[in-house]
Design an enzyme around this catalytic site. Structure first.
Site, PDB file in Angstrom:
ATOM      1  CG  HIS A   1     -35.277 -80.943  28.615  1.00 23.28           C
ATOM      2  ND1 HIS A   1     -35.150 -79.658  29.057  1.00 23.28           N
ATOM      3  CD2 HIS A   1     -35.876 -81.614  29.619  1.00 23.28           C
ATOM      4  CE1 HIS A   1     -35.609 -79.544  30.281  1.00 23.28           C
ATOM      5  NE2 HIS A   1     -36.057 -80.722  30.651  1.00 23.28           N
TER       6      HIS A   1
ATOM      7  CG  ASP B   1     -24.954 -74.683  31.858  1.00 24.87           C
ATOM      8  OD1 ASP B   1     -23.807 -75.001  32.161  1.00 24.87           O
ATOM      9  OD2 ASP B   1     -25.236 -73.752  31.105  1.00 24.87           O
TER      10      ASP B   1
ATOM     11  CD  GLU C   1     -22.449 -72.231  31.083  1.00 18.39           C
ATOM     12  OE1 GLU C   1     -22.636 -73.091  30.218  1.00 18.39           O
ATOM     13  OE2 GLU C   1     -22.931 -72.281  32.220  1.00 18.39           O
TER      14      GLU C   1
END
Length: 346
Positions: A94, A157, A270
């Site tokens: 990622h 997240d 958030e």
């Protein structure tokens, strides 16, 4: 015990490509004789040539799939004996600009170490999880919650990321305002340095390495194990999303919530922006509520601009809590004017 050697792992259709590289024989010779518990693949799988960002493409000479930290140490020491060979640790790929790639070098697939046991330990009244650097946070969370009723204090997240990967960056999410990023919730690391040494470090032991590796973008070593602080997991979570048309109202509510004392705000706060359109990737459909609720664009003010803003908040509670206490807490949290937003609550 497995000895990594070219003859065992090179596919026939890759032999010609390797022979075109004048350094291939020297590199293979360098790694021949390494007694790895894992293996070395010289076929350069395509997945190791790209990452999540999709901006760069770089084909490695080989991919190492280590079985443990000593495999990683041996590989790093071997590459250190080369004048032009680079090595990169790859978690779940990622990275966005090729950080997990090594053009013509060695990629270490940290996910091959994912089977390392997740051990929960108690020290000085606190509870921790000892986890491998290649473990996914989703697996850490599932194991800790299902077996011990505990959870990391801070996570990201998206949980399909490796422990070593996020600790090499920061690891920021909706709990950061209270507990800090993931890098602030780890007390001990096992790191393979650039010299190929396996070093245990903490705030008080080899502290320069400890603080250099945390958030160090992989430039100071490869994380092979981390001790992560845990806390009791909630039994239930009340999850709320509120959408705003005005950035000032959105940012004002967010700042209010993250600066309130503990017990007077939500446990998770958030925010994010999304496109004010029916674009399935970046627009209204990208803001799911729950299985029975959908984003209703008819509530959007006519004065809204091209972007909308969303606050995502959550309130944790345990089964022993009185429901009226939870409702009271939610009403107190809503006193900042959250109800001035529009959208649905789940």
């Amino acid at each position: 015990m497995m000895v990594a050697c070219l003859e065992r792992f090179v596919h026939e259709n890759d032999t010609e490509k390797l022979s075109e590289n004048e350094d291939a024989d020297a590199t293979v010779s360098l790694f021949r004789g390494l007694e790895l518990q894992g293996r070395i693949d010289y076929g350069s799988p395509a997945i190791a040539s790209k990452d999540f960002g999709g901006i760069r493409f770089a084909k490695p000479f080989a991919v190492v799939r280590p079985a443990g930290c000593q495999d990683v140490a041996r590989v790093v020491r071997a590459t250190g004996r080369s004048s032009n060979l680079t090595v990169a640790a790859r978690g779940n790929g990622h990275s966005i600009n090729g950080q997990a790639m090594a053009d013509g070098g060695i990629v270490v697939d940290m996910r091959s170490m994912e089977d390392d046991a997740i051990q929960v330990v108690r020290l000085d009244g606190a509870v921790y999880a000892d986890v491998g650097g290649g473990a996914l946070w989703e697996d850490v969370l599932k194991r800790c919650v299902s077996c011990y009723g505990m959870a990391p204090r801070s996570w990201t997240d998206y949980l399909g990321l490796t422990v070593g990967g996020t600790l090499s960056n920061a690891g920021v999410s909706g709990q950061t305002f209270r507990y800090g990023p993931q890098t602030a919730n780890v007390t001990e690391l096992e790191v393979i340095t650039g010299k190929g040494d396996a070093v245990v470090c903490s705030e008080n032991l080899n502290s320069e390495l400890f603080f250099g590796v945390l958030g160090g973008l992989g430039q100071f070593g490869i994380i092979t194990r981390a001790r992560v602080l845990l806390q009791p997991a909630p039994d239930m979570v009340k999850w709320i999303r509120v959408v705003y048309a005005e950035f000032g109202e959105f940012s004002g509510d967010a700042e209010y919530l993250v600066t309130r004392p503990e017990g007077e705000t939500f446990d998770y706060v958030e925010g994010f922006a999304f496109v004010n359109s029916d674009d399935p990737v970046n627009g209204w459909p990208s803001v799911p509520l729950d299985l029975t609720q959908f984003f209703d664009p008819t509530h959007i003010p006519t004065t809204a601009g091209p972007l909308l803003y969303c606050l995502e908040v959550a309130l944790h509670y345990r089964s022993v809590d009185n429901p009226s206490t939870i409702d009271t807490a939610e009403e107190a949290d809503g006193s900042s004017g959250l109800d001035g937003g529009f959208g649905s609550r789940a």
